[in-house]
Design an enzyme around this catalytic site. Structure first.
Site, PDB file in Angstrom:
ATOM      1  N   TYR A   1     -28.531   6.045  -4.678  1.00 57.58           N
ATOM      2  CA  TYR A   1     -29.942   5.666  -4.783  1.00 57.58           C
ATOM      3  C   TYR A   1     -30.085   4.367  -5.567  1.00 57.58           C
ATOM      4  CZ  TYR A   1     -30.311   7.218  -9.678  1.00 57.58           C
ATOM      5  OH  TYR A   1     -30.156   7.350 -11.032  1.00 57.58           O
ATOM      6  N   CYS A   2     -31.265   3.764  -5.430  1.00 59.57           N
ATOM      7  CA  CYS A   2     -31.627   2.564  -6.192  1.00 59.57           C
ATOM      8  C   CYS A   2     -33.091   2.711  -6.612  1.00 59.57           C
ATOM      9  CB  CYS A   2     -31.375   1.302  -5.367  1.00 59.57           C
ATOM     10  SG  CYS A   2     -32.352   1.197  -3.848  1.00 59.57           S
ATOM     11  N   ARG A   3     -33.843   1.644  -6.593  1.00 58.48           N
ATOM     12  CA  ARG A   3     -35.260   1.730  -6.958  1.00 58.48           C
ATOM     13  C   ARG A   3     -36.118   2.074  -5.755  1.00 58.48           C
ATOM     14  NH1 ARG A   3     -39.458  -1.467  -6.446  1.00 58.48           N
ATOM     15  NH2 ARG A   3     -38.175  -3.233  -5.857  1.00 58.48           N
TER      16      ARG A   3
END
Length: 129
Positions: free
Chosen positions: A92-94
């Site tokens: 995941y990231c932002r």
């Protein structure tokens, strides 16, 4: 006739070699899942949760037990931080852009069990700071 058969044999070997390479490359596909699917996997399996944001973003809040490996460092540090290329890795990231890039990069590097679950912005569960 002999020259034709030799050319046919060379062409067959060349094409077969290409097909074998393409099949190896295509065995691992990019997989996108949603937050609910990711949470169910995290709760029931032994997985690596990979956060590919910056250190500052990670420090501001991350999913519990997430390992930080910024997307900009994937090529240089993935094999050190993620030595098991067959481990199940949830990324995941932002917002989902960097996680997609990181997932595809890891797959190209030979990782076989990679799942992109998008951004922490759409993670409805608890995070730690």
């Amino acid at each position: 006739m002999k020259g034709f058969l030799i050319m046919l044999l060379i062409s067959t070997i060349a094409l077969t070699g290409c097909n074998i390479s393409n099949n190896i490359d295509n065995n691992t596909e990019y997989k996108k899942i949603n937050a609910e699917e990711a949470k169910a996997i995290i709760d029931s399996e032994d997985v690596i949760i990979l956060d590919v944001r910056t250190q500052e973003e990670y420090d501001s809040g991350h999913i519990e037990n997430a390992v930080l490996l910024p997307v900009t460092e994937i090529a240089d540090k993935a094999e050190e931080i993620l030595p098991d290329k067959d481990a199940k890795i949830l990324i995941y990231c932002r917002s989902g852009n960097r996680s997609a890039t990181a997932s595809k990069d890891l797959i190209r590097m030979g990782y076989t069990n990679v799942y992109d679950f998008g951004g922490i912005n759409s993670w409805p569960y608890r995070i730690v700071k």
